[in-house]
Each structure stands twice: as C-alpha cells, then as structure tokens.
Design a protein around this motif. Structure first.
Motif, PDB file in Angstrom:
ATOM      1  N   LEU A 194       0.807  -1.212   0.000  1.00  0.00           N
ATOM      2  CA  LEU A 194       0.000   0.000   0.000  1.00  0.00           C
ATOM      3  C   LEU A 194       0.843   1.267   0.000  1.00  0.00           C
ATOM      4  CD1 LEU A 194      -2.803  -1.064   2.510  1.00  0.00           C
ATOM      5  CD2 LEU A 194      -3.042  -0.742   0.038  1.00  0.00           C
ATOM      6  N   SER A 195       2.108   1.165   0.394  1.00  0.00           N
ATOM      7  CA  SER A 195       2.946   2.363   0.513  1.00  0.00           C
ATOM      8  C   SER A 195       3.462   2.877  -0.831  1.00  0.00           C
ATOM      9  CB  SER A 195       4.137   2.078   1.433  1.00  0.00           C
ATOM     10  OG  SER A 195       5.011   1.119   0.852  1.00  0.00           O
ATOM     11  N   VAL A 196       3.452   2.032  -1.861  1.00  0.00           N
ATOM     12  CA  VAL A 196       3.915   2.490  -3.178  1.00  0.00           C
ATOM     13  C   VAL A 196       2.872   3.409  -3.806  1.00  0.00           C
ATOM     14  CG1 VAL A 196       5.254   0.371  -3.512  1.00  0.00           C
ATOM     15  CG2 VAL A 196       2.917   0.501  -4.398  1.00  0.00           C
ATOM     16  N   ARG A 197       3.256   4.058  -4.888  1.00  0.00           N
ATOM     17  CA  ARG A 197       2.320   4.918  -5.608  1.00  0.00           C
ATOM     18  C   ARG A 197       1.319   4.053  -6.379  1.00  0.00           C
ATOM     19  NH1 ARG A 197       3.114  10.186  -7.102  1.00  0.00           N
ATOM     20  NH2 ARG A 197       5.354   9.982  -6.742  1.00  0.00           N
ATOM     21  N   HIS A 198       0.058   4.497  -6.409  1.00  0.00           N
ATOM     22  CA  HIS A 198      -0.984   3.762  -7.127  1.00  0.00           C
ATOM     23  C   HIS A 198      -1.604   4.675  -8.182  1.00  0.00           C
ATOM     24  CE1 HIS A 198      -0.918   0.297  -4.414  1.00  0.00           C
ATOM     25  NE2 HIS A 198      -0.675   1.185  -3.458  1.00  0.00           N
ATOM     26  N   MET A 199      -1.550   4.237  -9.453  1.00  0.00           N
ATOM     27  CA  MET A 199      -2.084   5.004 -10.568  1.00  0.00           C
ATOM     28  C   MET A 199      -3.404   4.369 -10.989  1.00  0.00           C
ATOM     29  SD  MET A 199       0.535   6.960 -10.592  1.00  0.00           S
ATOM     30  CE  MET A 199      -0.090   8.002 -11.923  1.00  0.00           C
ATOM     31  N   SER A 202      -9.771   5.664 -12.509  1.00  0.00           N
ATOM     32  CA  SER A 202     -10.895   6.509 -12.099  1.00  0.00           C
ATOM     33  C   SER A 202     -10.937   6.615 -10.581  1.00  0.00           C
ATOM     34  CB  SER A 202     -12.222   5.915 -12.595  1.00  0.00           C
ATOM     35  OG  SER A 202     -12.515   4.711 -11.893  1.00  0.00           O
ATOM     36  N   ALA A 203     -11.754   7.541 -10.090  1.00  0.00           N
ATOM     37  CA  ALA A 203     -11.920   7.714  -8.646  1.00  0.00           C
ATOM     38  C   ALA A 203     -12.569   6.488  -8.021  1.00  0.00           C
ATOM     39  CB  ALA A 203     -12.759   8.959  -8.371  1.00  0.00           C
ATOM     40  N   GLN A 204     -13.462   5.850  -8.747  1.00  0.00           N
ATOM     41  CA  GLN A 204     -14.122   4.646  -8.250  1.00  0.00           C
ATOM     42  C   GLN A 204     -13.109   3.530  -8.007  1.00  0.00           C
ATOM     43  OE1 GLN A 204     -16.875   2.674 -10.992  1.00  0.00           O
ATOM     44  NE2 GLN A 204     -18.280   2.314  -9.297  1.00  0.00           N
ATOM     45  N   ILE A 205     -12.131   3.416  -8.894  1.00  0.00           N
ATOM     46  CA  ILE A 205     -11.089   2.400  -8.748  1.00  0.00           C
ATOM     47  C   ILE A 205     -10.165   2.753  -7.584  1.00  0.00           C
ATOM     48  CG2 ILE A 205      -9.084   1.370  -9.895  1.00  0.00           C
ATOM     49  CD1 ILE A 205     -10.617   1.834 -12.557  1.00  0.00           C
ATOM     50  N   ALA A 206      -9.913   4.038  -7.390  1.00  0.00           N
ATOM     51  CA  ALA A 206      -9.012   4.487  -6.326  1.00  0.00           C
ATOM     52  C   ALA A 206      -9.619   4.319  -4.940  1.00  0.00           C
ATOM     53  CB  ALA A 206      -8.639   5.953  -6.554  1.00  0.00           C
ATOM     54  N   ALA A 207     -10.940   4.318  -4.842  1.00  0.00           N
ATOM     55  CA  ALA A 207     -11.613   4.332  -3.543  1.00  0.00           C
ATOM     56  C   ALA A 207     -11.198   3.195  -2.610  1.00  0.00           C
ATOM     57  CB  ALA A 207     -13.130   4.339  -3.744  1.00  0.00           C
ATOM     58  N   ALA A 214      -3.849   3.359   1.486  1.00  0.00           N
ATOM     59  CA  ALA A 214      -2.883   3.882   0.512  1.00  0.00           C
ATOM     60  C   ALA A 214      -2.999   5.409   0.478  1.00  0.00           C
ATOM     61  CB  ALA A 214      -3.158   3.293  -0.867  1.00  0.00           C
ATOM     62  N   SER A 215      -1.868   6.087   0.609  1.00  0.00           N
ATOM     63  CA  SER A 215      -1.894   7.553   0.662  1.00  0.00           C
ATOM     64  C   SER A 215      -1.373   8.195  -0.619  1.00  0.00           C
ATOM     65  CB  SER A 215      -1.059   8.050   1.846  1.00  0.00           C
ATOM     66  OG  SER A 215       0.289   7.604   1.737  1.00  0.00           O
TER      67      SER A 215
END
Length: 237
Positions: A194-199, A202-207, A214-215
């Motif tokens: 969870l600490s790595v960058r997440h690309m 969409s916002a729905q996928i990021a939720a 994940a920050s």
C-alpha cells in the motif's frame, strides 16, 4: 520507473509493451484471468453493447456470434471498440468515456429502435447499465458472457514489494484494486504493497485503495489508458 501491471494477461501484455516503449521497467503480475461463460444469446436484437474488451472475444464460440456480428455495436471506449472490430463487428461506435457517455451515445443513436439491445457483460459490474438505459426509454437485456477469476500474488511481485523495487502499481478496474489489497494481505505484505504509488483509471477504482490506507493515489483525467499513462508521466516529473 519500476512499474507493476496487474491486469489479466492479454490486456496486461499490451499495457506493459506501451510502458516499456516509454522506457519503464515493467513487472507483469496478473491477479485475474478472464474466462468465457456459456450464455444463450439468441433473440431479435437491435444492437450490442460492451463495456469491456473481454466481452467481444468471449462470444467467439457462441452459436449466435455470426448474427451478432452483423448488428451495430456500442462500446464504452476505444479499447473495447478496437476489440470489437478485431472480433468481426463492422458497425462500431465508441463513447470514448465511461458508462454515462455510453448511455448518452446510445440514447442519441438508438432512440427510435424497436428491438432491445443486448448488453454483453461480465459477472462483476460497476454500474447497472440496463437500468440507466431504461430511464432513457431504451429497452435492453443483459447476458453474462465472461468472468474474472482471482489469482494470488505471484512470488516475483511479493519479492519486488518486500525489496522496495516497485515505484508504482497501475489499476484499471475496481475488482483488480480489491484483488490487489486482498492478495497483499494474504501474502503478509499489506504495508509495502500500500505504501507504493498507485495510478488509477478513475476515482471509483481508487476508492478501495484509499480506504485500505494507501496515501499515494493518483487518478487519470479520463478513464482510458492514454490518460493514465499521461498521469504517470506527470507523477514521474
């Protein structure tokens, strides 16, 4: 950048090739595999709808395939439209966006048709497309023609995350993001995962990623691969 692509293999290989062409290192670690589902697709249909490239290839061996190929097809985006053309559909229209754009496109082009549309869907869906179409006075029926089966974290991905050898993970669906979170917990590496960058597309996928802790989550300006890769370049800069 050192990137991880967790899409099903066919889509993942295409994305990995695009990333490598931009000079990135890519670990392809599919956390899902797609398999067709038998479905009765016979009927008097006015057109076909797909919201995933997987749907077009899933009906290749279906007895109704030849008849369906002759119908107009409405695709949510360019990738699904391209897959439809590769599968043999000729009259293909792309909404170049999300489900809302797709509903708008169908409402503009299909408003006067008498026969219902056939929505070739996956077992897991983020939106109720048929209900949205009904609100616009358009009859449609859904048939599940493929499913995504979850796969565990491969050893290479576990090792890379433990060694801090991952700069970012690319997420193309909410189901995929949820699989990533569950797989990381199962492998005992939720922290580094969870600490790595997440690309995210969409916002729905990021939720679910943000909810899990994940920050460093970035979202593409549009829900397509080109926009996600552009967002990745921005993050790199």
């Amino acid at each position: 950048m050192r990137l991880v692509v967790i899409r099903p293999r066919a889509d993942g290989e295409r994305t990995a090739a695009a990333l490598r062409a931009r000079g990135h290192e890519v670990l392809l670690a599919p956390l899902m595999r797609v398999e067709p589902v038998d479905a009765d697709l016979a009927g008097d249909w006015g057109g076909v709808i797909i919201t995933s490239a997987n749907a077009a290839s899933a009906i290749a061996d279906n007895p109704a395939c030849k008849i369906l190929l002759a119908l107009p097809l409405y695709a949510v985006g360019q990738r699904s439209a391209e897959a439809a053309r590769q599968a043999g559909f000729i009259d293909v229209a792309s909404a170049d966006g999300d489900v809302r754009n797709l509903v708008r496109l169908i409402a503009e082009r299909h408003a006067d048709a008498a026969a219902p549309l056939l929505y070739l869907a996956g077992e897991d869906r983020a939106a109720d497309l048929v209900a949205e179409l009904i609100l616009h006075g358009i009859a449609a029926e859904m048939a599940v023609v493929y499913r995504a089966v979850t796969a565990p974290f491969p050893p290479q991905l576990i090792a890379a995350l433990k060694a801090n050898e991952v700069d970012a993970v690319l997420h193309f669906s909410q189901r995929s993001a949820e699989n990533y979170i569950a797989g990381a917990k199962q492998a005992g590496i939720a922290g580094p995962a969870l600490s790595v960058r997440h690309m995210c597309l969409s916002a729905q996928i990021a939720a679910p990623l943000a909810k899990a802790g994940a920050s460093r989550v970035a979202i593409a300006s549009r829900p397509d691969e080109a926009a996600l890769l552009a967002r990745l370049e921005q993050a790199q800069g």
